[in-house]
Scaffold this motif. Sequence first.
Motif, mmCIF file in Angstrom:
data_model
loop_
_atom_site.group_PDB
_atom_site.id
_atom_site.type_symbol
_atom_site.label_atom_id
_atom_site.label_comp_id
_atom_site.label_asym_id
_atom_site.label_seq_id
_atom_site.Cartn_x
_atom_site.Cartn_y
_atom_site.Cartn_z
ATOM 1 N N PHE A 1 -13.424 37.461 11.933
ATOM 2 C CA PHE A 1 -12.987 38.701 11.289
ATOM 3 C C PHE A 1 -12.780 39.814 12.307
ATOM 4 O O PHE A 1 -13.355 39.811 13.385
ATOM 5 C CB PHE A 1 -14.036 39.149 10.264
ATOM 6 C CG PHE A 1 -14.330 38.109 9.215
ATOM 7 C CD1 PHE A 1 -13.524 37.989 8.088
ATOM 8 C CD2 PHE A 1 -15.407 37.245 9.351
ATOM 9 C CE1 PHE A 1 -13.797 37.037 7.124
ATOM 10 C CE2 PHE A 1 -15.691 36.296 8.392
ATOM 11 C CZ PHE A 1 -14.877 36.184 7.264
ATOM 12 N N ARG B 1 -18.555 40.963 12.121
ATOM 13 C CA ARG B 1 -19.518 40.516 11.099
ATOM 14 C C ARG B 1 -20.732 39.823 11.688
ATOM 15 O O ARG B 1 -21.092 38.714 11.289
ATOM 16 C CB ARG B 1 -18.840 39.583 10.102
ATOM 17 C CG ARG B 1 -17.609 40.213 9.522
ATOM 18 C CD ARG B 1 -17.401 39.861 8.110
ATOM 19 N NE ARG B 1 -16.500 40.845 7.551
ATOM 20 C CZ ARG B 1 -16.183 40.927 6.281
ATOM 21 N NH1 ARG B 1 -16.706 40.078 5.452
ATOM 22 N NH2 ARG B 1 -15.369 41.842 5.859
ATOM 23 N N LEU B 2 -21.354 40.485 12.642
ATOM 24 C CA LEU B 2 -22.598 39.952 13.190
ATOM 25 C C LEU B 2 -23.771 40.648 12.514
ATOM 26 O O LEU B 2 -23.656 41.802 12.108
ATOM 27 C CB LEU B 2 -22.651 40.203 14.705
ATOM 28 C CG LEU B 2 -21.464 39.634 15.485
ATOM 29 C CD1 LEU B 2 -21.595 39.969 16.964
ATOM 30 C CD2 LEU B 2 -21.360 38.128 15.286
ATOM 31 N N ILE B 3 -24.872 39.944 12.398
ATOM 32 C CA ILE B 3 -26.063 40.532 11.791
ATOM 33 C C ILE B 3 -26.836 41.252 12.888
ATOM 34 O O ILE B 3 -27.258 40.635 13.868
ATOM 35 C CB ILE B 3 -26.907 39.447 11.106
ATOM 36 C CG1 ILE B 3 -26.066 38.782 10.007
ATOM 37 C CG2 ILE B 3 -28.179 40.046 10.518
ATOM 38 C CD1 ILE B 3 -26.675 37.518 9.444
ATOM 39 N N LYS C 1 -29.734 42.668 13.207
ATOM 40 C CA LYS C 1 -31.145 42.447 13.515
ATOM 41 C C LYS C 1 -31.379 41.075 14.152
ATOM 42 O O LYS C 1 -32.485 40.761 14.555
ATOM 43 C CB LYS C 1 -32.002 42.611 12.263
ATOM 44 C CG LYS C 1 -31.705 41.574 11.208
ATOM 45 C CD LYS C 1 -32.613 41.702 10.003
ATOM 46 C CE LYS C 1 -32.410 40.493 9.122
ATOM 47 N NZ LYS C 1 -32.610 40.692 7.722
ATOM 48 N N MET C 2 -30.321 40.276 14.252
ATOM 49 C CA MET C 2 -30.476 38.965 14.873
ATOM 50 C C MET C 2 -29.899 38.973 16.286
ATOM 51 O O MET C 2 -28.963 39.709 16.578
ATOM 52 C CB MET C 2 -29.730 37.901 14.062
ATOM 53 C CG MET C 2 -30.316 37.604 12.703
ATOM 54 S SD MET C 2 -29.445 36.196 11.974
ATOM 55 C CE MET C 2 -30.189 36.171 10.341
ATOM 56 N N PHE D 1 -27.605 30.839 12.689
ATOM 57 C CA PHE D 1 -27.606 31.157 11.257
ATOM 58 C C PHE D 1 -26.535 30.364 10.494
ATOM 59 O O PHE D 1 -26.778 29.841 9.409
ATOM 60 C CB PHE D 1 -27.356 32.668 11.113
ATOM 61 C CG PHE D 1 -27.356 33.181 9.697
ATOM 62 C CD1 PHE D 1 -28.514 33.177 8.947
ATOM 63 C CD2 PHE D 1 -26.183 33.693 9.131
ATOM 64 C CE1 PHE D 1 -28.517 33.666 7.643
ATOM 65 C CE2 PHE D 1 -26.183 34.179 7.836
ATOM 66 C CZ PHE D 1 -27.353 34.164 7.097
ATOM 67 N N ALA D 2 -25.353 30.252 11.119
ATOM 68 C CA ALA D 2 -24.249 29.541 10.463
ATOM 69 C C ALA D 2 -24.547 28.053 10.286
ATOM 70 O O ALA D 2 -24.059 27.422 9.355
ATOM 71 C CB ALA D 2 -22.960 29.724 11.264
ATOM 72 N N HIS E 1 -27.797 26.964 10.135
ATOM 73 C CA HIS E 1 -28.973 26.966 9.260
ATOM 74 C C HIS E 1 -28.569 26.991 7.786
ATOM 75 O O HIS E 1 -29.113 26.240 6.981
ATOM 76 C CB HIS E 1 -29.819 28.182 9.617
ATOM 77 C CG HIS E 1 -30.998 28.383 8.745
ATOM 78 N ND1 HIS E 1 -32.103 27.563 8.790
ATOM 79 C CD2 HIS E 1 -31.233 29.301 7.783
ATOM 80 C CE1 HIS E 1 -32.976 27.981 7.896
ATOM 81 N NE2 HIS E 1 -32.474 29.020 7.259
ATOM 82 N N VAL E 2 -27.599 27.860 7.443
ATOM 83 C CA VAL E 2 -27.273 28.044 6.022
ATOM 84 C C VAL E 2 -26.502 26.869 5.430
ATOM 85 O O VAL E 2 -26.329 26.801 4.219
ATOM 86 C CB VAL E 2 -26.514 29.352 5.738
ATOM 87 C CG1 VAL E 2 -27.346 30.536 6.151
ATOM 88 C CG2 VAL E 2 -25.159 29.356 6.392
ATOM 89 N N ILE E 3 -26.010 25.956 6.260
ATOM 90 C CA ILE E 3 -25.427 24.770 5.648
ATOM 91 C C ILE E 3 -26.389 23.588 5.760
ATOM 92 O O ILE E 3 -26.026 22.438 5.540
ATOM 93 C CB ILE E 3 -24.036 24.416 6.217
ATOM 94 C CG1 ILE E 3 -24.134 23.998 7.681
ATOM 95 C CG2 ILE E 3 -23.069 25.571 6.061
ATOM 96 C CD1 ILE E 3 -22.858 23.320 8.161
ATOM 97 N N SER F 1 -33.317 21.794 12.513
ATOM 98 C CA SER F 1 -33.644 22.648 13.662
ATOM 99 C C SER F 1 -33.304 21.946 14.964
ATOM 100 O O SER F 1 -32.900 22.564 15.930
ATOM 101 C CB SER F 1 -35.128 23.000 13.670
ATOM 102 O OG SER F 1 -35.590 23.228 12.384
ATOM 103 N N ARG G 1 -19.712 31.428 16.380
ATOM 104 C CA ARG G 1 -20.207 31.137 15.044
ATOM 105 C C ARG G 1 -19.168 30.354 14.235
ATOM 106 O O ARG G 1 -19.504 29.448 13.475
ATOM 107 C CB ARG G 1 -20.575 32.434 14.320
ATOM 108 C CG ARG G 1 -21.250 32.183 12.980
ATOM 109 C CD ARG G 1 -21.579 33.478 12.293
ATOM 110 N NE ARG G 1 -20.390 34.283 12.077
ATOM 111 C CZ ARG G 1 -20.407 35.591 11.884
ATOM 112 N NH1 ARG G 1 -21.540 36.243 11.883
ATOM 113 N NH2 ARG G 1 -19.277 36.242 11.689
#
Lengths: 303, 238
Positions: B95, B99-101, B103-104, B112-113, B115-117, B121, B160
Amino acid sequence: MIHNVRYLIREGIRSIWSNRTMSLASIGVLVSCLLLTGAAILFSMNISNAMEAVEGTNSVKIYMDKDLPVLASLKAGEEIKKLDNIKRCQFVSRDDAIENVMEMLGEKDSTLLKDMTGSDNPLPDAFQVSFKDLSKYKDTVAQILKIEGVSSVNDYSDIAAKLTNLHRLVTTVGFWIVLLLSLVSLFIISNTIRVTMFSRRLEISIMKSVGATNWFVRVPFVVEGILIGLISGAVGSLLLRLLYDKLTGTLTSITLFAPLAIGEIQWKITLLFLLAGSLFGALGGAISIGKYLKKEGGEIVDW
Amino acid sequence: MGIRKYGEMELIDFQNVSKIYSNGTEALKNVNLHVDNGEFVFIVGSSGAGKSTFLKLITCEERPSEGEIVVGEQKLSQVKRGDVPYLRRKMGMVFQDFRLIQKMTVYENVAFAMHVIGASSRDIRRRVPYILGLVNLQEKADCHPRELSGGEQQRVGLARALINSPRLIIADEPTGNIDPALSFEIVDLLSEINKRGTTILMVTHEHSLVRHFARRVIEIHGGTVVADSCNWEARHDS
Ligand SMILES: Nc1ncnc2c1ncn2[C@@H]1O[C@H](COP(=O)(O)OP(=O)(O)O)[C@@H](O)[C@H]1O
Ligand SMILES: [Mg+2]
C-alpha cells in the motif's frame, strides 16, 4: 499453540488495561449482574431450606392465655395429651421461654430483656406438640383450639404458604432483573471491545489483507471478552461471599433463623460465575467483531 | 489494446467486467484484459480513473457488478466469502501508506503476516530473516517503523507482502509516499522479485518510473482501459 495462547492472553490484558475506563464499566455491570443472580440463588435456596425445616419438624407450638396460672396450663396440657393424634406434648413454661430468647440473643442484647422476668414476663406458657399424622393437622389444631385456656396455635401451614409465595416472587423478579442486566452487560461488553477494535483497525486490516480468516481475527477479541468475564466472575463470587457472610451474620441475630452456610456451595457459585462471566464476555466479543467483519470478505480500511 | 493472446500462462482474466458502487459511481466499464503469469504490469491513469477498483476486484475486496474475473484457475464469482482469505494468501499487497504496525519491530511486522495465517513459529523463525535479506533489511530487523526512512518502511511492506510466497504482488501506488530518488529502489526490488517468477501489478503516477522500467503499461481512464501496450512510452512521447 501454547505460545499463541500466551500471546493472546498477554494482548488481551494489555488492551483491557489500555482501555481501563470502559473495561471497568464492563466489569462493574457484569459483577452486578452476577451478584444479583447469586443473591437470587442464595435467597431461593434459603427459602427452600426454611420450608423443608418447617415441614420437617412436624410440630406446632400451642400458646396459652397470657395470664393463665401454671396449674391451669398444665391441666390443659393433660387434655391435649388425650387427643388422638398427639405423639408428644412438652410443656414450655414462660420462664423457660424468656430464658431461651435471652440465650439466643446473646449476652449483649439480652440486657434489654432483663426486666422482663418473673411477673413482668410478657410471654405465655406454651406446649411443643408433635402429631402422629400430619394429614389430620387441621382437625387436630381445631380440637386443640377448643380446649379451655388455649390462646393460639402457631400455624406453620400459613408460614409455608407465605414462604412458597416469597419463593415464587424472588424467582420471577430475580429472573427478569437478571435477564435485563444480562442484556445490559452484553451491550456494554461488546461496546468496550468495539473500542479495542477501532484502535486496532489497521492491524485487522493487515490481517485481512494477508489472508487471515475471520475466525483468526475474531479470537483476540473473544479472548479479551473472556478475560473481562473471568475477572468479573472472580470479583463477583468474592463479593457475594463477603456480603452474604455479613448479611447472614446480622440476620441470624435478628430473626433467630439459621441461614444456609455458603461454604459448602462456594465453589459451585464461583464456578458458575466464572463460566457465566466468560460466556458473556466471549459472546460480547464475538458480537462486536462479528458486526465489523460482516462486509464482503472483510474490509481493508481506506484502500 | 487486445494484443495479448489467451494461453496456459494466463493468471488474470477480466471478461466484460463492470463495477458500479452502491452510490451509483461507475468505476469500471466493460473491462476486458489478460495478464499472464510472470508479467510486470504498470497501471496508470488519473486520480479516480478506477485503478484501485481494478485491484480491489482481483483481491475480492469488491465484487464486480457485471462480468467474470478469473484468477489462476478460479472464477472469482464462485469464491465464497469464507474462501476469500485463502485466495488472498496467494497474493501479496503493498500500500501507499506502508501499513506497518508502529508498536512492532520490523521483524515482528513481517512475522505477523505469517503468524495470522497460522504458520508455525519454527517456519516463521526460518523464513523471516531470509525475506528481510531479500529486501536488504537484515540490520534493521529490531528497529521500529518510525526509525526508518520512507523507502525502508516500504521495503518492510514489500517483505511482508512476499513472506507467504504469493504468485502475485498487488501494489497500489507503492512509491506515492517516497522520495522519487528512492522510488527506483523499490521498483528495482519489484523487478528482482518479478525475475523470480512473481507476477506484479503496480499502480503508479510517476511517469519517470514507467519510462525507466520499460514494461507493459495499462492505462485506465474514466473506468475503461484506453491503452495497453509494451511500448506505451513510444506512443506518449510522440
Ligand atoms: N467504496 C466506494 N464507494 C463509492 N464510490 C467509490 C468507492 N471507491 C471508489 N469510488 C469511486 O470510484 C471511482 C474510481 O475510484 P478508484 O478506483 O479509487 O480510482 P483510482 O484508484 O484510479 O484513483 C472514483 O470516482 C471513486 O470516487
Ligand atoms: Mg487509487
